[in-house]
Design a protein around this motif. Structure first.
Motif, PDB file in Angstrom:
ATOM      1  N   LYS A 273       0.937  -1.175   0.319  1.00 56.23           N
ATOM      2  CA  LYS A 273       0.194   0.088  -0.008  1.00 56.23           C
ATOM      3  C   LYS A 273       0.843   1.244   0.015  1.00 56.23           C
ATOM      4  O   LYS A 273       1.621   1.366   1.078  1.00 56.23           O
ATOM      5  N   MET A 274       0.653   2.042  -1.055  1.00 55.05           N
ATOM      6  CA  MET A 274       1.569   3.260  -1.213  1.00 55.05           C
ATOM      7  C   MET A 274       0.755   4.288  -1.816  1.00 55.05           C
ATOM      8  O   MET A 274      -0.232   4.073  -2.493  1.00 55.05           O
ATOM      9  N   THR A 275       1.262   5.671  -1.500  1.00 53.94           N
ATOM     10  CA  THR A 275       0.897   6.818  -2.364  1.00 53.94           C
ATOM     11  C   THR A 275       2.059   7.438  -2.950  1.00 53.94           C
ATOM     12  O   THR A 275       3.027   7.656  -2.354  1.00 53.94           O
ATOM     13  N   ILE A 276       2.033   7.671  -4.247  1.00 57.43           N
ATOM     14  CA  ILE A 276       2.907   8.155  -5.056  1.00 57.43           C
ATOM     15  C   ILE A 276       2.470   9.679  -5.306  1.00 57.43           C
ATOM     16  O   ILE A 276       1.416   9.753  -6.031  1.00 57.43           O
ATOM     17  N   GLY A 277       3.383  10.533  -4.850  1.00 51.27           N
ATOM     18  CA  GLY A 277       3.364  11.942  -5.228  1.00 51.27           C
ATOM     19  C   GLY A 277       3.908  12.673  -6.478  1.00 51.27           C
ATOM     20  O   GLY A 277       5.406  12.410  -6.541  1.00 51.27           O
ATOM     21  N   LEU A 278       3.357  13.209  -7.383  1.00 47.03           N
ATOM     22  CA  LEU A 278       3.715  13.630  -8.629  1.00 47.03           C
ATOM     23  C   LEU A 278       3.791  15.116  -8.429  1.00 47.03           C
ATOM     24  O   LEU A 278       2.739  15.712  -7.754  1.00 47.03           O
TER      25      LEU A 278
END
Length: 392
Positions: A290-295
């Motif tokens: 489970k991860m959140t990728i910030g662009l």
């Protein structure tokens, strides 16, 4: 036949054992000493009331039996162990090794018995001590054989429940050992003239006080029954219970030992484990990613759409990802400093090392996807806008 009567009969039998240990040696030695006294009258002088010749003979006989003990341990036992290795079962090896100590101790007892007999100092107290040690040796041998047969107990319990064979076997062996030790203690007390029946009866007077004092022990005992019956945990499993995390090393009658990842041993009462939620990591077949990728906010709509699709395709075809479980890749939210893509999936293994390898590979592939689409990762930042500059 009642248990106390059994103890009394066993104790009576053992009381007669010590008298038969000498095999007539003191009488034969005394016959041999008679001409020695005639030849060397000075040896009839006494020290502490013991004739010199008898004292010397007692010491020689005692050390002779110590040598016999050494011979037994280093020659006979080794020979029997070599014979046992030729058999198809390994239990005879274990029994021979288990009996090495108790049988060797018997030689010491015989030597002590003859020593005191030859110096005419085998009083009632000495005799009771020797009889107690004989009983100790006998029950030591029984307990050693019981421990040597641990594998047999595991095989029997495995027929009822293969998964819990060790836990149930350890519990049964602990009860058997306590019963054996109890009978042995009763026999020892009987030697000293203590009425075991009256002692057991007297315990009933303080039964209520004992029950109150032992309520935690009883709770732990029933907790262990609960753990074994419900199959909640097993030895070797990674669990978290009551803020304690680690690998289960032993499930006893009163406590469970957990080896923490810092390698310390944490002992937890069984009633605490039985009455608290248990998270058992070893019983999961998969592990979650489970991860959140910030662009960065400079990423365009087309770029973010392609990035989301490529990440999803990569995960759907990745050999380390479970394809029968939930897989989500979505543009989730507008963060303070980033455009957030949410990734939620599961690996097809619960092994931690393998899981880390899969996760590392996925992270590297995500980095390549983002780089290939000309975007970059965001990091916390602030922009300050100045409406006007002060007049100078």
């Amino acid at each position: 036949m009642p248990v106390n009567e059994n103890i009394e009969n066993n104790a009576t039998i053992v009381l007669n054992v010590i008298d038969g240990l000498d095999l007539g040696v003191p009488t034969e030695v005394q016959k041999f000493l008679a001409p020695v006294y005639e030849t060397f009258p000075s040896l009839s002088n006494t020290i502490w009331g013991i004739p010199y010749a008898n004292l010397i003979a007692a010491i020689v006989v005692f050390f002779f039996f110590l040598l016999l003990r050494r011979f037994f341990s280093s020659v006979i036992v080794v020979f029997l162990q070599k014979l046992a290795k030729k058999t198809s079962t390994y239990y005879d090896d274990k029994i021979i090794s288990a009996l090495k100590g108790p049988l060797g101790f018997i030689f010491v007892l015989i030597g002590l018995h003859l020593f005191f007999a030859l110096i005419f100092k085998e009083t009632e107290t000495i005799k009771h001590i020797l009889e107690t040690l004989v009983i100790y040796a006998i029950f030591w041998a029984i307990l050693s054989i019981t421990e040597a047969m641990r594998g047999v107990v595991y095989d029997i319990t495995g027929k009822f429940n293969k998964d819990l064979s060790k836990e149930m076997g350890n519990f049964i062996l602990a009860i058997i050992k306590i019963l054996i030790a109890g009978v042995g203690l009763g026999a020892m007390l009987q030697v000293w003239g203590i009425n075991v029946t009256a002692l057991v009866a007297s315990l009933g007077i303080g039964g209520l006080a004992f029950a109150l004092a032992a309520k935690d022990t009883i709770a732990n005992l029933f907790g262990s029954f609960s753990l074994l019956a419900d199959r909640t945990i097993r030895i070797g499993e990674w669990i978290v219970v009551n803020n304690v995390e680690g690998v289960v090393e032993d499930i006893g009658m009163r406590t469970t030992k957990i080896r923490s990842f810092g390698k310390s041993v944490i002992t937890v009462p069984n009633h605490v484990i039985a009455n608290n939620p248990i998270e058992n990591f070893s019983r999961r077949g998969i592990r979650r990613i489970k991860m959140t990728i910030g662009l960065t906010y400079s990423t365009t709509t087309v770029q973010i759409t392609n990035i989301v699709n490529d990440i999803k395709t990569m995960l759907q075809t990745h050999e380390g990802i479970s394809h029968n479980d939930t897989l989500l890749v979505n543009f989730e939210s507008f963060g303070d400093s980033s455009l957030n893509i949410f990734v939620y999936t599961f690996t097809n293994t619960a092994n931690w090392e393998h899981y880390l390898q899969i996760r590392e590979d996925i992270n590297l592939k995500i980095m390549k996807i983002i780089e290939s689409h000309g975007s970059s990762f965001a990091f916390p930042s602030q922009s300050i806008y100045v409406e006007s500059m002060p007049q100078t």
